[in-house]
Motif scaffolding. Structure first.
Motif, PDB file in Angstrom:
ATOM      1  N   VAL A  44     -37.497  38.525   6.173  1.00  0.00           N
ATOM      2  CA  VAL A  44     -37.721  37.112   6.448  1.00  0.00           C
ATOM      3  C   VAL A  44     -38.852  37.017   7.468  1.00  0.00           C
ATOM      4  CG1 VAL A  44     -36.689  34.961   7.263  1.00  0.00           C
ATOM      5  CG2 VAL A  44     -35.292  36.639   6.037  1.00  0.00           C
ATOM      6  N   VAL A  45     -39.971  36.435   7.055  1.00  0.00           N
ATOM      7  CA  VAL A  45     -41.156  36.357   7.908  1.00  0.00           C
ATOM      8  C   VAL A  45     -41.308  34.928   8.421  1.00  0.00           C
ATOM      9  CG1 VAL A  45     -43.633  36.746   8.059  1.00  0.00           C
ATOM     10  CG2 VAL A  45     -42.238  38.189   6.560  1.00  0.00           C
ATOM     11  N   VAL A  46     -41.190  34.763   9.737  1.00  0.00           N
ATOM     12  CA  VAL A  46     -41.281  33.443  10.368  1.00  0.00           C
ATOM     13  C   VAL A  46     -42.656  33.310  11.001  1.00  0.00           C
ATOM     14  CG1 VAL A  46     -40.254  31.855  12.024  1.00  0.00           C
ATOM     15  CG2 VAL A  46     -38.804  33.531  10.842  1.00  0.00           C
ATOM     16  N   ALA A  47     -43.446  32.348  10.511  1.00  0.00           N
ATOM     17  CA  ALA A  47     -44.771  32.091  11.050  1.00  0.00           C
ATOM     18  C   ALA A  47     -44.715  30.934  12.051  1.00  0.00           C
ATOM     19  CB  ALA A  47     -45.749  31.766   9.920  1.00  0.00           C
ATOM     20  N   GLU A  48     -45.773  30.822  12.856  1.00  0.00           N
ATOM     21  CA  GLU A  48     -45.817  29.748  13.851  1.00  0.00           C
ATOM     22  C   GLU A  48     -45.727  28.370  13.200  1.00  0.00           C
ATOM     23  OE1 GLU A  48     -48.715  29.755  17.054  1.00  0.00           O
ATOM     24  OE2 GLU A  48     -49.172  31.840  16.590  1.00  0.00           O
ATOM     25  N   GLU A 280     -26.512  39.919   4.777  1.00  0.00           N
ATOM     26  CA  GLU A 280     -26.213  40.484   6.092  1.00  0.00           C
ATOM     27  C   GLU A 280     -27.259  41.485   6.567  1.00  0.00           C
ATOM     28  OE1 GLU A 280     -22.317  42.074   6.272  1.00  0.00           O
ATOM     29  OE2 GLU A 280     -21.310  40.144   6.041  1.00  0.00           O
ATOM     30  N   ASP A 281     -27.897  42.202   5.627  1.00  0.00           N
ATOM     31  CA  ASP A 281     -28.841  43.240   6.045  1.00  0.00           C
ATOM     32  C   ASP A 281     -30.282  42.744   6.084  1.00  0.00           C
ATOM     33  OD1 ASP A 281     -29.176  42.911   3.358  1.00  0.00           O
ATOM     34  OD2 ASP A 281     -29.361  45.050   2.891  1.00  0.00           O
ATOM     35  N   ALA A 282     -30.496  41.426   6.009  1.00  0.00           N
ATOM     36  CA  ALA A 282     -31.861  40.894   6.063  1.00  0.00           C
ATOM     37  C   ALA A 282     -32.484  41.191   7.427  1.00  0.00           C
ATOM     38  CB  ALA A 282     -31.850  39.393   5.806  1.00  0.00           C
ATOM     39  N   ALA A 283     -33.781  41.474   7.422  1.00  0.00           N
ATOM     40  CA  ALA A 283     -34.529  41.731   8.658  1.00  0.00           C
ATOM     41  C   ALA A 283     -35.478  40.565   8.906  1.00  0.00           C
ATOM     42  CB  ALA A 283     -35.313  43.031   8.549  1.00  0.00           C
ATOM     43  N   ILE A 284     -35.581  40.135  10.152  1.00  0.00           N
ATOM     44  CA  ILE A 284     -36.425  38.989  10.502  1.00  0.00           C
ATOM     45  C   ILE A 284     -37.656  39.476  11.249  1.00  0.00           C
ATOM     46  CG2 ILE A 284     -36.558  36.838  11.798  1.00  0.00           C
ATOM     47  CD1 ILE A 284     -33.572  36.509  11.366  1.00  0.00           C
ATOM     48  N   ILE A 285     -38.831  39.047  10.770  1.00  0.00           N
ATOM     49  CA  ILE A 285     -40.105  39.377  11.402  1.00  0.00           C
ATOM     50  C   ILE A 285     -40.734  38.075  11.876  1.00  0.00           C
ATOM     51  CG2 ILE A 285     -42.399  40.356  11.074  1.00  0.00           C
ATOM     52  CD1 ILE A 285     -41.233  42.061   8.829  1.00  0.00           C
ATOM     53  N   ALA A 286     -40.964  37.933  13.159  1.00  0.00           N
ATOM     54  CA  ALA A 286     -41.597  36.746  13.716  1.00  0.00           C
ATOM     55  C   ALA A 286     -43.052  37.070  14.035  1.00  0.00           C
ATOM     56  CB  ALA A 286     -40.856  36.288  14.973  1.00  0.00           C
ATOM     57  N   VAL A 287     -43.952  36.267  13.495  1.00  0.00           N
ATOM     58  CA  VAL A 287     -45.388  36.514  13.623  1.00  0.00           C
ATOM     59  C   VAL A 287     -46.001  35.445  14.523  1.00  0.00           C
ATOM     60  CG1 VAL A 287     -47.562  36.744  12.364  1.00  0.00           C
ATOM     61  CG2 VAL A 287     -45.426  37.515  11.311  1.00  0.00           C
ATOM     62  N   GLY A 288     -46.838  35.864  15.456  1.00  0.00           N
ATOM     63  CA  GLY A 288     -47.498  34.911  16.342  1.00  0.00           C
ATOM     64  C   GLY A 288     -46.595  34.482  17.486  1.00  0.00           C
ATOM     65  N   ASP A 289     -46.989  33.411  18.165  1.00  0.00           N
ATOM     66  CA  ASP A 289     -46.233  32.912  19.325  1.00  0.00           C
ATOM     67  C   ASP A 289     -45.118  32.001  18.830  1.00  0.00           C
ATOM     68  OD1 ASP A 289     -45.339  32.214  21.783  1.00  0.00           O
ATOM     69  OD2 ASP A 289     -47.220  31.330  22.490  1.00  0.00           O
ATOM     70  N   HIS A 290     -44.101  32.611  18.230  1.00  0.00           N
ATOM     71  CA  HIS A 290     -43.039  31.859  17.571  1.00  0.00           C
ATOM     72  C   HIS A 290     -42.196  31.057  18.551  1.00  0.00           C
ATOM     73  CE1 HIS A 290     -40.451  35.261  18.796  1.00  0.00           C
ATOM     74  NE2 HIS A 290     -41.478  36.004  18.436  1.00  0.00           N
ATOM     75  N   HIS A 291     -41.946  31.607  19.741  1.00  0.00           N
ATOM     76  CA  HIS A 291     -41.098  30.915  20.711  1.00  0.00           C
ATOM     77  C   HIS A 291     -41.754  29.627  21.200  1.00  0.00           C
ATOM     78  CE1 HIS A 291     -38.813  30.208  24.470  1.00  0.00           C
ATOM     79  NE2 HIS A 291     -37.814  30.772  23.810  1.00  0.00           N
ATOM     80  N   SER A 292     -43.040  29.679  21.485  1.00  0.00           N
ATOM     81  CA  SER A 292     -43.760  28.470  21.905  1.00  0.00           C
ATOM     82  C   SER A 292     -43.817  27.448  20.782  1.00  0.00           C
ATOM     83  CB  SER A 292     -45.186  28.832  22.362  1.00  0.00           C
ATOM     84  OG  SER A 292     -45.155  29.634  23.519  1.00  0.00           O
ATOM     85  N   ALA A 293     -43.976  27.947  19.551  1.00  0.00           N
ATOM     86  CA  ALA A 293     -44.006  27.036  18.396  1.00  0.00           C
ATOM     87  C   ALA A 293     -42.676  26.302  18.255  1.00  0.00           C
ATOM     88  CB  ALA A 293     -44.316  27.824  17.132  1.00  0.00           C
ATOM     89  N   ALA A 294     -41.563  27.012  18.475  1.00  0.00           N
ATOM     90  CA  ALA A 294     -40.248  26.374  18.404  1.00  0.00           C
ATOM     91  C   ALA A 294     -40.101  25.304  19.483  1.00  0.00           C
ATOM     92  CB  ALA A 294     -39.148  27.427  18.537  1.00  0.00           C
ATOM     93  N   ASN A 295     -40.547  25.620  20.696  1.00  0.00           N
ATOM     94  CA  ASN A 295     -40.476  24.641  21.787  1.00  0.00           C
ATOM     95  C   ASN A 295     -41.339  23.420  21.500  1.00  0.00           C
ATOM     96  OD1 ASN A 295     -38.686  25.567  23.937  1.00  0.00           O
ATOM     97  ND2 ASN A 295     -40.072  27.307  24.148  1.00  0.00           N
ATOM     98  N   ARG A 296     -42.537  23.639  20.963  1.00  0.00           N
ATOM     99  CA  ARG A 296     -43.427  22.508  20.662  1.00  0.00           C
ATOM    100  C   ARG A 296     -42.808  21.594  19.611  1.00  0.00           C
ATOM    101  NH1 ARG A 296     -47.484  26.490  20.812  1.00  0.00           N
ATOM    102  NH2 ARG A 296     -47.513  26.568  18.529  1.00  0.00           N
ATOM    103  N   PHE A 297     -42.215  22.188  18.585  1.00  0.00           N
ATOM    104  CA  PHE A 297     -41.622  21.370  17.536  1.00  0.00           C
ATOM    105  C   PHE A 297     -40.466  20.543  18.080  1.00  0.00           C
ATOM    106  CE2 PHE A 297     -38.547  20.565  14.184  1.00  0.00           C
ATOM    107  CZ  PHE A 297     -39.348  19.966  13.220  1.00  0.00           C
ATOM    108  N   ARG A 298     -39.594  21.146  18.877  1.00  0.00           N
ATOM    109  CA  ARG A 298     -38.462  20.403  19.422  1.00  0.00           C
ATOM    110  C   ARG A 298     -38.933  19.304  20.365  1.00  0.00           C
ATOM    111  NH1 ARG A 298     -33.016  20.984  19.025  1.00  0.00           N
ATOM    112  NH2 ARG A 298     -33.338  19.013  20.080  1.00  0.00           N
ATOM    113  N   GLN A 299     -39.959  19.568  21.143  1.00  0.00           N
ATOM    114  CA  GLN A 299     -40.482  18.536  22.050  1.00  0.00           C
ATOM    115  C   GLN A 299     -41.070  17.367  21.268  1.00  0.00           C
ATOM    116  OE1 GLN A 299     -43.205  20.769  24.474  1.00  0.00           O
ATOM    117  NE2 GLN A 299     -41.562  21.884  25.534  1.00  0.00           N
TER     118      GLN A 299
END
Length: 330
Positions: A44-48, A280-299
């Motif tokens: 599972v690839v999560v982009a910004e 259950e065995d899925a692997a998550i790959i976060a690409v880029g500044d994902h944490h900041s992107a999540a904060n920006r979206f919620r704001q």
């Protein structure tokens, strides 16, 4: 060289562990994901954001084996609390992915952070409102038409867009959600004689198919039970004059006005996140500044909620009802 580097790196093997790699330049992240996709599990690839997700969709096929499936879960591509609905093609892609995810043992899923934060219909909704059709199967046309209407399909003529169907004698034209082309069902008495995809512009047959999965036309139900649950939850959520609320009146009549998606939690006892759909065995790959992107979206969602939640004729659900908080997600 990269394969050896990955082999020697302490990649996470158990739940709750993580590893960071980088900095990466150019399309190196796609190359890295391509190497990891050789494992027999879903990545599972999560982009910004949506633009970064689309870059990965274009680049990854160059680094993958030909039989590696790429699924996408786009966000609605509308701003939070917009008063119109996402395009039917987007809804179709999302429902196709949600239907297939619980069965996916390998391949790649690409999505933007905004889609990962969204609360989704529970898995049993997608399953219960899906139907498999195949050549030679017995079919009651009236029962199918009733099922299509309950699942949100529209009766039109001719069929051009996802979520439409047309019945003409012994022919049923249907554009299933999740399908790249509409389908023509040729009936012989009460049996499916043939299934053929066709071009909606020319109405000419493209190819024969053996089977097709009919998915619901929306991410929320507009059948009697769905509407009743919506009404009960609306009464509990909002202290307004319901007779003056167009959204409440339209949905109560079985119609889906623009922006109805932002009332999705009212149609269910509970909602789920994409993480609940994954094996259950899925692997998550976060690409880029994902944490900041999540904060920006919620704001941004919070800002728009405060801006638009002033009209008593259009009360809004809180951002926490519609999206996971950043803390909850991580």
């Amino acid at each position: 060289m990269l394969a050896q580097l990955l082999k020697d790196a302490p990649w996470p093997q158990t739940a709750g562990t993580r590893t960071a790699a980088g900095p990466l330049y150019g399309s190196s992240d796609s190359l890295l994901i391509g190497e990891l996709a050789r494992q027999e599990r879903l990545l599972v690839v999560v982009a910004e954001d949506t633009s970064h997700a689309q870059v990965l969709v274009r680049e990854l096929p160059f680094y993958l084996a030909q039989d590696t499936e790429i699924l996408q879960l786009p966000d609605w591509e509308i701003l939070p609390y917009d008063n119109f609905s996402p395009h039917q093609d987007i809804v179709s892609e999302r429902l196709r992915t949600l239907y297939r995810l619980p069965r996916s043992k390998r391949g790649i899923l690409i999505l933007p952070m905004s889609a990962l934060l969204q609360r989704l219909p529970p898995r049993d909704y997608v399953e219960a409102h899906s139907l498999a059709l195949q050549t030679g199967q017995a079919l009651d046309v009236e029962s199918l038409r009733t099922a299509l209407s309950k699942s949100g399909y529209r009766s039109v003529h001719p069929v051009y867009e996802h979520g439409e169907y047309a019945l003409r004698g012994s022919l049923l034209d249907l554009f299933p959600m999740g399908s790249s082309r509409p389908l023509r069902i040729d009936l012989l008495d009460d049996e499916i004689d043939s299934l053929r995809s066709f071009d909606p512009e020319t109405q000419r047959t493209v190819e024969k198919v053996d089977a097709v999965d009919l998915l619901p036309a929306r991410e929320f139900p507009l059948d009697r039970r769905g509407i009743q649950r919506f009404q009960q939850n609306w009464f509990a959520a909002f202290e307004v004059d319901h007779d003056l609320c167009p959204m409440f009146q339209e949905i109560s009549q079985g119609r889906a006005p623009g922006g109805a998606e932002y009332y999705l939690p009212l149609f269910f006892e509970r909602c789920e996140l994409l993480l609940d759909y994954l094996p259950e065995d899925a692997a998550i790959i976060a690409v880029g500044d994902h944490h900041s992107a999540a904060n920006r979206f919620r704001q941004e969602a919070q800002r728009r909620y405060e801006e638009f939640n002033i009209d008593p004729r259009r009360p809004l659900l809180s951002p926490n009802s519609l999206f996971a908080s950043v803390e909850e997600l991580y």
